[in-house]
Scaffold this motif. Structure first.
Motif, short mmCIF file in Angstrom:
data_model
loop_
_atom_site.label_atom_id
_atom_site.label_comp_id
_atom_site.label_asym_id
_atom_site.label_seq_id
_atom_site.Cartn_x
_atom_site.Cartn_y
_atom_site.Cartn_z
N ASN A 166 -45.20 31.55 -80.54
CA ASN A 166 -45.64 32.79 -79.90
C ASN A 166 -44.54 33.44 -79.05
N ALA A 167 -43.28 33.01 -79.24
CA ALA A 167 -42.17 33.61 -78.49
C ALA A 167 -41.92 35.04 -78.97
N TRP A 168 -41.41 35.86 -78.08
CA TRP A 168 -41.23 37.28 -78.38
C TRP A 168 -40.15 37.50 -79.43
N GLY A 169 -40.38 38.57 -80.21
CA GLY A 169 -39.43 38.96 -81.24
C GLY A 169 -38.65 40.20 -80.86
N THR A 170 -37.99 40.78 -81.83
CA THR A 170 -37.11 41.91 -81.59
C THR A 170 -37.86 43.17 -81.16
N ILE A 171 -39.00 43.45 -81.78
CA ILE A 171 -39.77 44.65 -81.38
C ILE A 171 -40.15 44.55 -79.91
N ALA A 172 -40.56 43.37 -79.47
CA ALA A 172 -40.91 43.18 -78.05
C ALA A 172 -39.68 43.35 -77.16
N ALA A 173 -38.51 42.91 -77.65
CA ALA A 173 -37.28 43.09 -76.87
C ALA A 173 -36.94 44.56 -76.73
N TRP A 174 -37.14 45.32 -77.80
CA TRP A 174 -36.89 46.76 -77.70
C TRP A 174 -37.86 47.43 -76.73
N ALA A 175 -39.11 47.01 -76.75
CA ALA A 175 -40.08 47.53 -75.78
C ALA A 175 -39.66 47.17 -74.36
N TRP A 176 -39.14 45.97 -74.20
CA TRP A 176 -38.62 45.53 -72.90
C TRP A 176 -37.51 46.45 -72.42
N SER A 177 -36.65 46.90 -73.33
CA SER A 177 -35.58 47.81 -72.93
C SER A 177 -36.13 49.14 -72.44
N ALA A 178 -37.25 49.59 -73.01
CA ALA A 178 -37.87 50.83 -72.54
C ALA A 178 -38.34 50.67 -71.10
N SER A 179 -38.88 49.50 -70.77
CA SER A 179 -39.32 49.27 -69.39
C SER A 179 -38.15 49.22 -68.43
N ARG A 180 -37.01 48.69 -68.88
CA ARG A 180 -35.83 48.69 -68.00
C ARG A 180 -35.34 50.12 -67.79
N ALA A 181 -35.43 50.96 -68.82
CA ALA A 181 -35.10 52.38 -68.64
C ALA A 181 -36.05 53.01 -67.63
N MET A 182 -37.32 52.65 -67.70
CA MET A 182 -38.30 53.18 -66.75
C MET A 182 -37.98 52.71 -65.33
N ASP A 183 -37.50 51.47 -65.21
CA ASP A 183 -37.09 51.00 -63.89
C ASP A 183 -36.04 51.94 -63.30
N TYR A 184 -35.09 52.38 -64.13
CA TYR A 184 -34.09 53.32 -63.62
C TYR A 184 -34.71 54.68 -63.32
N LEU A 185 -35.49 55.20 -64.24
CA LEU A 185 -36.04 56.55 -64.08
C LEU A 185 -36.86 56.66 -62.80
N GLU A 186 -37.49 55.58 -62.38
CA GLU A 186 -38.24 55.61 -61.12
C GLU A 186 -37.33 55.81 -59.91
N THR A 187 -36.05 55.52 -60.05
CA THR A 187 -35.12 55.67 -58.93
C THR A 187 -34.41 57.02 -58.93
N ASP A 188 -34.52 57.79 -60.02
CA ASP A 188 -33.77 59.03 -60.17
C ASP A 188 -34.55 60.18 -59.53
N PRO A 189 -34.03 60.79 -58.47
CA PRO A 189 -34.77 61.86 -57.79
C PRO A 189 -34.97 63.11 -58.63
N ASP A 190 -34.21 63.25 -59.73
CA ASP A 190 -34.35 64.42 -60.58
C ASP A 190 -35.43 64.25 -61.65
N ILE A 191 -36.02 63.05 -61.75
CA ILE A 191 -37.05 62.75 -62.75
C ILE A 191 -38.39 62.55 -62.07
N ASP A 192 -39.42 63.17 -62.63
CA ASP A 192 -40.79 62.91 -62.20
C ASP A 192 -41.27 61.67 -62.95
N ALA A 193 -41.16 60.51 -62.31
CA ALA A 193 -41.44 59.24 -62.99
C ALA A 193 -42.90 59.08 -63.37
N ALA A 194 -43.76 59.90 -62.82
CA ALA A 194 -45.18 59.86 -63.21
C ALA A 194 -45.44 60.65 -64.48
#
Length: 367
Positions: free
Chosen positions: A171-199
């Protein structure tokens, strides 16, 4: 119209409770379905947000003929197995107004479609078209997180964060889950960017990127809108009764995309405790858009549409309007309901400016 395919009942919990309210959905059934997908399909991640996450940003004004600001962000992290970096490319409207909403594309077609100079703009990611509509155009290459080939999960984030000894769990994660994980890391950044409405950030993916976008939207509720384009098998399309690509096809050709358990369902779709309408249901009550193409028989547009129709049951709990009486549409005749949208585009398996315009039309009304 609702197409009955002997699908799992997404409103019935494993212990037999019939879900009838939004609260019970959120408290009981949604977490249960999410866990079933982790166990049987996409796998269980070994890491969430790394404690070492860092952002390095370079800003360039006066881009896209003067209408945009470019930001290039290196998202850096490290684990026991080494270090990693996800490169984020962004173009933002340069109008001095309030923080803007954004579309994040999980690019599965390589660097040619995310040229930072935009000297040869790609219709796959039409940054100027997106910025002109008032949205930030954000893109990452999914292979920064995990290269798209099977090496026994030694490369990418698996090699960095997974245990280095012992047998890999089924049940270990595969590549699709890793790519989804990268989207969340992008979201981590976007929440810090004052020019982006993170909501007001939408996550978008095409084909295998669409599979990842759907899983990202399921596991990370920070995404305000989730868009699947031609995502097909183990994306938006129902597995039971599907034409074109099957679970066996996808597991045989791409053994690294999903977890080991998923391979036990080759030619046994009817034994899966989930189907893809249940994946779409995990987005509720957030807005969800599914798009197909007429010549994309491998993805099976009718199965993508029917999956969305069946997912309506979850949206109905939140008072959203029903899709179950809608017929499969003609090309270029989008179907829009409260928080749910669909279109069938003429042509091949691709992501085109027409698709982007429909996504933004939907976003204008929903985020």
């Amino acid at each position: 119209m609702l197409d009955q395919r002997n699908l799992p009942d997404m409103l019935l919990t494993l212990d037999g409770e019939r879900i009838e309210t939004a609260d019970r959905w959120l408290q009981r059934r949604r977490p249960e379905i999410l866990d079933l997908f982790r166990e049987h399909v996409y796998g269980r991640e070994t890491v969430g947000r790394p404690s070492t996450l860092e952002f390095d940003t370079k800003v360039t004004p006066n881009m896209l003929g003067g209408i945009a600001v470019r930001k290039q962000v290196d998202i850096r992290y490290e684990g026991a197995g080494g270090t990693g970096k996800i490169r984020l490319l962004m173009f933002l409207p340069d109008n001095g107004q309030e923080p803007c909403p954004a579309f994040l594309l999980l690019n599965n077609r390589g660097a040619a479609h995310m040229d930072p100079e935009q000297q040869a703009p790609s219709p796959f990611w039409p940054a100027e078209q997106i910025v002109a509509r008032g949205y930030a155009a954000v893109v990452l290459d999914v292979e920064d997180a995990d290269p798209d080939f099977h090496d026994g999960f030694r490369n990418g984030v698996h090699g960095i964060f997974d245990p280095s000894t012992g047998e890999r769990p089924a049940n270990a994660w595969g590549t699709i889950a890793a790519w989804a994980w990268s989207a969340s890391r992008a979201m981590d950044y976007l929440e810090t960017d004052p020019d982006i409405d993170a909501a007001r950030v939408a996550v978008v993916g095409h084909s295998r990127g669409g599979k990842a976008a759907l899983w990202a939207g399921a596991v990370d509720e920070r995404f305000a809108l989730v868009v699947s384009n031609n995502s097909g098998c183990t994306g938006a399309a129902l597995s039971r009764g599907k034409k074109g690509e099957t679970i066996r096809n996808i597991n045989d050709q791409f053994p690294h995309w999903f977890n080991g358990t998923y391979k036990t369902y080759n030619d046994r779709e009817e034994h899966l405790p989930v189907d893809q309408h249940m994946l779409l249901s995990l987005i509720a009550p957030r807005p969800l858009y599914v798009a197909s193409a007429t010549n994309d028989e491998w993805a099976d547009p009718r199965s993508e549409f029917q999956s969305l129709v069946h997912a309506t049951a979850a949206y109905r709990l939140f008072g959203c309007k029903d899709l179950t009486e809608m017929n499969f549409p003609h090309p270029e005749e989008p179907l829009l309901r409260e928080r749910m949208g669909y279109h069938l585009r003429s042509g091949e398996h691709d992501l085109k400016p027409y698709d982007w315009d429909r996504f933004m039309d939907f976003a204008d009304q929903n985020i």
